[in-house]
Design an enzyme around this catalytic site. Structure first.
Site, PDB file in Angstrom:
ATOM      1  N   TYR B 112       0.862  -1.188   0.000  1.00 22.40           N
ATOM      2  CA  TYR B 112       0.000   0.000   0.000  1.00 22.40           C
ATOM      3  C   TYR B 112       0.892   1.230   0.000  1.00 22.40           C
ATOM      4  CZ  TYR B 112      -2.997   3.752   1.663  1.00 22.40           C
ATOM      5  OH  TYR B 112      -3.654   4.939   1.778  1.00 22.40           O
ATOM      6  N   GLU B 200      -3.806   7.304  -3.729  1.00 15.63           N
ATOM      7  CA  GLU B 200      -3.493   5.974  -3.222  1.00 15.63           C
ATOM      8  C   GLU B 200      -3.169   5.041  -4.366  1.00 15.63           C
ATOM      9  OE1 GLU B 200      -6.292   4.997   0.643  1.00 15.63           O
ATOM     10  OE2 GLU B 200      -6.785   4.126  -1.265  1.00 15.63           O
TER      11      GLU B 200
END
Lengths: 307, 392
Positions: B112, B200
């Protein structure tokens, strides 16, 4: 006594020739604020409707008027620049009313302000700051910098109950609600500061609480917060350790659904610790007097003050 | 403001971050054609993904792995003819008109990486974890040591040493460190260039054949900064938003639909939230958040009323105005004229305080014979009690 501004504070308006800037300059003058001029680039040398001198730059305004405070109404794309200009010109209290300033503009402005520790920024996206007074022509006219309705406030000298509080809030009309509830109960206000609803802003709750705690005339403090961020809880911890005066708190947004922006850019719940309930229980633990509903802020403060 | 995944992929590409090939399609035939193209290139399977703003796609059946043309057709047909309902959408769901067909990827490891504004630090912060693919908030709560945070300098952004340091912390080695640092640096550039509030890549993957790929991307933008980015504004997909939300936005009202039955009309965001709170405190349920602005105008108030009354859930309306710059008598006149032109079908409890409230109260009292649904309230508590009783 008061914090940040008082009857002698000389104030200019950045954006004085815009419709909103002109309207509120008039409102401040009528309240009793010592407005001494304004800034609109390109209109230097002219005068506004009230005969106030207009300057091209803040630096010129400071040199000519000796102003210590500025009220900013310039449009959002130029607001962060206006803040930095005021700080660089040596303005001590910079109050940015403008709503809708890009967050990353404010990130840069905040970094810039580190080089100007003598400048205090209030806002943006805030109603302003007011030290209530007895009106124009009196020996204590007060100082209103911003858009709040002046008449709902009670100057410390007129507090029928003998008690005076300072109010710090992230919201506009909710602050008026609290002020009105205090005034209706004979509780005066030393200084009310609307710190604004944006995620990146000037003065925070803790810094403001420190000043009000040190002000000998302020008997109690009201803190009005919202969902989102951790500023209120940080102030609560500071109060627990350092503040003897009673502090009342209200946090708006108990019923707000997570992940939605509620009007204020800052009012969005992201994790679990910035909900209204989480903040309220943390503030209770810190010994604050929590108002259960927005209708009982004044009552809760009165009780905490022994009224 | 949000955008779709396929648009986010384009923004990553524009900023030098490689994304795997994929086709944007708008019909089942196009989906099949895309599948055929990838199969011909040697792909053994593809993924069909509905393009919606809301999350929870996988569980709702709107992300499907397909291994034949027929499966690709079925998945696309299902997604394009059904509204997606997930925990994030509410029961009415959202429509789907665009799909992404992407070749399948054999994943070796997921990461991530994201950049978000950190209001406590007054700057953006890079967040990275080797526990990708999962809910990052859950990882942060359970294993804070597995989530790395690096504040970005407010004016210089992400510095090269920070990007390298994070790549090492994520466990990368050799040449890949520089490659990952490059992705992070470009992600930071994309964050600043678009005035994002969140970017993201989740997940950033290393494939079994050892390639680094940004598999899914998300951008949220600062609404206050959209005036700088007309190209982003143009990406807005109004079909993904509540129709009343869109209408309110056009009228410069801040409106959010909720599940209750008491419509709220308030000036100021803080007071609007507090009004919802006091309704709940007295046992009622707000149908919406509606801030008409601190300086509410008669036109704004009329449009607000019309929006509230077009919501069939609304069984009563609470008007709470603290007049400052906005004068209560003008608001009262606007309410009365809105009532006369639109017709109040449900009880409307009105609480007006502040500038010219005395005159306003008299106007409301006088209007009661023409508009029997209007009920004046003395204060905030009285208003909340009255509206809650009225909808019971």
């Amino acid at each position: 006594m008061s914090i940040l501004v008082d009857s002698s504070t000389k104030v200019i308006c950045q954006g004085i020739t815009g419709a909103v800037g002109a309207f509120h300059t008039k409102g401040c003058l009528e309240y009793g604020t010592k407005m001494v001029g304004g800034v609109t680039p390109g209109k230097g040398g002219q005068k506004d409707a009230h005969g106030l001198p207009i300057f091209n730059t803040v630096e010129q305004a400071v040199r000519a008027t000796g102003c210590e405070a500025s009220m900013i109404f310039v449009p959002p794309p130029f607001a962060a620049d206006a803040i930095m200009e005021a700080a660089a010109a040596g303005v001590r209290v910079v109050c940015c009313i403008t709503e809708g300033v890009p967050v990353l503009d404010m990130v840069k402005a905040k970094a810039f302000l580190r080089d100007y520790p003598a400048t205090t920024l209030i806002g943006p996206n805030c109603p302003g700051i007011i030290t209530p007074g007895e009106g124009p022509g009196s020996s204590n006219p007060g100082c209103k910098i911003g858009i709040m309705p002046g008449y709902i406030h009670t100057p410390a000298s007129h507090a029928k109950s003998g008690k005076k509080v300072g109010i710090i809030s992230r919201s506009g009309t909710l602050t008026y609600e609290a002020v009105w509830q205090c005034s209706s109960r004979g509780i005066g206000q030393t200084t009310c500061v609307g710190i604004g609803g944006d995620p990146v802003k000037g003065l925070n709750f803790t810094e403001c609480v420190k000043m009000l705690a040190d002000d000998p005339q302020t008997d109690g403090i009201i803190l009005i917060g919202e969902i989102g961020g951790s500023d209120e809880v940080a102030a609560g911890r500071f109060i627990q350790q350092n503040v003897k005066k009673p502090v009342t708190a209200f946090i708006a947004g108990r019923t707000a659904p997570p992940g939605r922006r509620m009007g204020h850019a800052g009012a969005i719940i992201s994790g679990g610790e910035d909900t209204a309930d989480a903040k309220l229980s943390a503030l209770r633990v810190c010994g604050l007097h929590v108002a259960e509903t927005p209708a009982t802020i004044g009552q809760t403060m009165a009780r905490a003050l022994g009224l | 403001m949000k955008i779709h995944e396929y648009q986010a992929r384009q923004l990553l590409t524009d900023h030098g971050i490689a994304v795997p090939p994929a086709e944007v399609v708008r019909s089942a035939d196009e989906a099949v054609a895309a599948y055929r193209k990838f199969a011909a290139a040697g792909q053994s399977f593809c993924v069909v993904k509905a393009q919606v703003y809301a999350g929870g796609r996988g569980k709702a059946g709107f992300v499907k792995l397909v291994k034949t043309e027929a499966e690709a057709r079925d998945a696309a047909t299902f997604m394009l003819t059904n509204r997606m309902v997930s925990i994030q959408t509410g029961p009415e769901g959202v429509p789907v008109s665009v799909l992404l067909v992407a070749p399948g990827v054999d994943i070796a490891k997921e990461y991530y990486v994201g950049i978000v504004l950190d209001r406590g630090r007054n700057t953006a912060v890079l967040i990275a974890s080797a526990e990708g693919g999962m809910d990052i908030e859950e990882v942060a709560a359970k294993h804070p040591e597995k989530v790395f945070k690096e504040p970005l300098h407010p004016t210089l952004g992400l510095l090269p040493y920070q990007a390298t340091e994070i790549a090492f912390k994520l466990g990368f080695e050799g040449k890949r460190v520089r490659e990952v640092a490059g992705v992070l640096t470009n992600l930071a550039k994309a964050f600043y260039a678009t005035d994002a509030s969140l970017v993201e890549i989740n997940p950033l993957v290393v494939t079994k054949d050892d390639r680094l790929i940004a598999l899914d991307a998300k951008f949220n933008f600062d609404d206050n900064a959209l005036f700088k980015h007309p190209e982003l504004e143009a990406m807005r997909d109004e079909s993904q938003l509540n129709a009343l939300d869109v209408r309110a936005e056009k009228a410069k009202l801040s409106y959010i639909a909720l599940d209750g039955n008491i419509g709220c009309l308030v000036n100021g965001a803080g007071l609007a939230m507090a009004t919802m709170d006091i309704i709940k405190f007295h046992g009622g349920d707000p149908a919406n958040f509606l801030d008409v602005g601190g300086g509410v105008t008669p036109e704004g108030a009329r449009e607000a009323f019309s929006i509230l009354m077009s919501d069939p859930k609304v069984k009563g309306i609470l008007v709470n105005i603290f007049g400052g710059i906005a004068k209560c008598d003008l608001i009262a006149e606007a309410l009365i004229s809105a009532g006369k032109s639109l017709g109040f079908k449900v009880p409307v409890v009105v609480r007006l305080e502040g500038t010219n409230s005395e005159i306003a109260r008299k106007l409301i009292a006088d209007a009661q014979k023409d508009l029997p649904q209007i009920r004046p309230a003395n204060d905030l508590t009285d208003a909340a009690e009255k509206i809650v009783a009225a909808v019971k």
